[in-house]
Write an enzyme that holds these catalytic residues in place. Structure first.
Site, short mmCIF file in Angstrom:
data_model
loop_
_atom_site.label_atom_id
_atom_site.label_comp_id
_atom_site.label_asym_id
_atom_site.label_seq_id
_atom_site.Cartn_x
_atom_site.Cartn_y
_atom_site.Cartn_z
N GLU A 101 -98.10 -22.03 73.71
CA GLU A 101 -97.99 -20.57 73.75
C GLU A 101 -98.58 -20.03 75.05
OE1 GLU A 101 -96.59 -17.97 73.24
OE2 GLU A 101 -97.11 -17.04 71.32
N ASP A 102 -98.08 -18.89 75.47
CA ASP A 102 -98.62 -18.28 76.70
C ASP A 102 -99.98 -17.63 76.46
OD1 ASP A 102 -97.52 -16.23 75.15
OD2 ASP A 102 -96.38 -15.31 76.77
N ASP A 105 -103.22 -13.55 71.21
CA ASP A 105 -103.74 -12.18 71.29
C ASP A 105 -104.20 -11.76 69.90
OD1 ASP A 105 -104.17 -9.67 72.63
OD2 ASP A 105 -102.23 -8.96 71.97
N LYS A 133 -107.19 -14.33 74.19
CA LYS A 133 -107.78 -12.99 74.29
C LYS A 133 -108.46 -12.69 72.96
CE LYS A 133 -105.03 -9.81 76.54
NZ LYS A 133 -103.99 -8.74 76.50
N PHE A 154 -104.02 -6.28 79.90
CA PHE A 154 -102.65 -6.74 79.80
C PHE A 154 -102.28 -7.50 81.07
CE2 PHE A 154 -98.03 -6.52 79.87
CZ PHE A 154 -97.74 -6.93 78.57
N ASP A 161 -94.59 -11.41 80.75
CA ASP A 161 -93.80 -10.31 81.26
C ASP A 161 -94.41 -8.94 80.98
OD1 ASP A 161 -93.25 -10.49 78.36
OD2 ASP A 161 -91.81 -8.90 78.75
P1 5GP Z 1 -100.01 -12.00 69.24
O1 5GP Z 1 -98.94 -12.26 68.22
O2 5GP Z 1 -101.10 -13.05 69.26
O3 5GP Z 1 -100.56 -10.61 69.17
O4 5GP Z 1 -99.35 -11.98 70.65
C1 5GP Z 1 -98.55 -12.95 71.06
C2 5GP Z 1 -97.58 -12.45 72.08
O5 5GP Z 1 -97.84 -11.12 72.56
C3 5GP Z 1 -97.64 -13.34 73.28
O6 5GP Z 1 -96.84 -14.48 73.11
C4 5GP Z 1 -97.16 -12.42 74.36
O7 5GP Z 1 -95.75 -12.49 74.40
C5 5GP Z 1 -97.59 -11.05 73.94
N1 5GP Z 1 -98.83 -10.65 74.65
C6 5GP Z 1 -100.05 -10.50 74.14
N2 5GP Z 1 -100.95 -10.13 75.09
C7 5GP Z 1 -100.24 -10.07 76.24
C8 5GP Z 1 -100.59 -9.77 77.60
O8 5GP Z 1 -101.74 -9.49 77.99
N3 5GP Z 1 -99.57 -9.82 78.51
C9 5GP Z 1 -98.28 -10.12 78.16
N4 5GP Z 1 -97.37 -10.13 79.14
N5 5GP Z 1 -97.93 -10.42 76.90
C10 5GP Z 1 -98.89 -10.40 75.95
MG MG Z 2 -93.92 -11.80 75.24
#
Ligand code: 5GP
Ligand code: MG
Length: 185
Positions: A101-102, A105, A133, A154, A161
């Site tokens: 995963e990137d 969050d 994060k 962010f 992206d």
């Molecule tokens: P989660 O489901 O853990 O809240 O977030 C996962 C997805 O939210 C990540 O795979 C990403 O696509 C997006 N995301 C969360 N934080 C960031 C950020 O700081 N920058 C970007 N570009 N995408 C984020």
């Molecule tokens: Mg995304």
């Protein structure tokens, strides 16, 4: 240097720093995974660049899959609901999965995927995320492999992206506030 660089307020991790960290992660993962015939599953689209680099940094016998999910929400934060828009193409019964995963969050996406793969019969599901994060977490979930722990900002670049742009920046950075146009969060 391209025109996208003008939109960046600050660089958090340079191309060199990312490469060095991934090299170390790959070696650590190799020790854990060398006898496990792992299946690396990349979460599209954000993790596509990290996937390409981490599988080459971790020289285990493995195969690769891709899954695409969409989560409802605005451009910079996700809501709870996760939907699979492209599923993996093989039976994963008994396999040791490593989800690539990137960024971790809120934890919504990976919580959902972990459970999804478990119900499909995976023997194990570990998580490898380039960025973590933790300050934004709403689900109880931790990654097994973490590239960098980032502050609550962010970030874009290296696959990540903003409105589908900036994924091809070779580094990870924070956008200038004016780029957002002040209409989210
Ligand atoms: P989660 O489901 O853990 O809240 O977030 C996962 C997805 O939210 C990540 O795979 C990403 O696509 C997006 N995301 C969360 N934080 C960031 C950020 O700081 N920058 C970007 N570009 N995408 C984020
Ligand atoms: Mg995304």
């Amino acid at each position: 240097m391209g025109t996208m660089d003008q939109d960046i307020l600050k660089v958090l991790y340079t191309e060199k720093q990312i490469a060095a960290r991934i090299e170390a992660m790959g070696m650590e993962m190799y020790e854990d995974l060398k006898d496990k015939n792992p299946l690396f599953v990349s979460v599209l689209r954000g993790a596509f660049i990290f996937m390409a680099d981490i599988v080459r940094a971790c020289q285990v016998r493995c195969d690769v899959e891709f899954i695409a999910v969409s989560s409802y929400g605005n451009a910079t934060s996700s809501s709870g609901a996760v939907k699979i828009t492209h599923d993996i193409q093989q039976d994963i019964t008994g396999r040791n999965l490593v989800v690539i995963e990137d960024i971790l969050d809120s934890g919504n996406t990976l919580c959902f995927l972990k459970q999804y793969f478990a119900t499909k019969g995976a023997a194990s599901v570990s998580i490898c995320t380039l960025l973590d994060k933790p300050s934004r977490r709403t689900k109880v979930i931790t990654a097994d492999y973490i590239g960098f722990t980032v502050p609550d900002e962010f970030v874009v670049g290296y696959g990540l992206d903003y409105c589908q742009k900036y994924r091809n920046l070779p580094y990870i950075g924070v956008l200038k506030p004016e780029v957002y146009g002040g209409n989210d969060e």
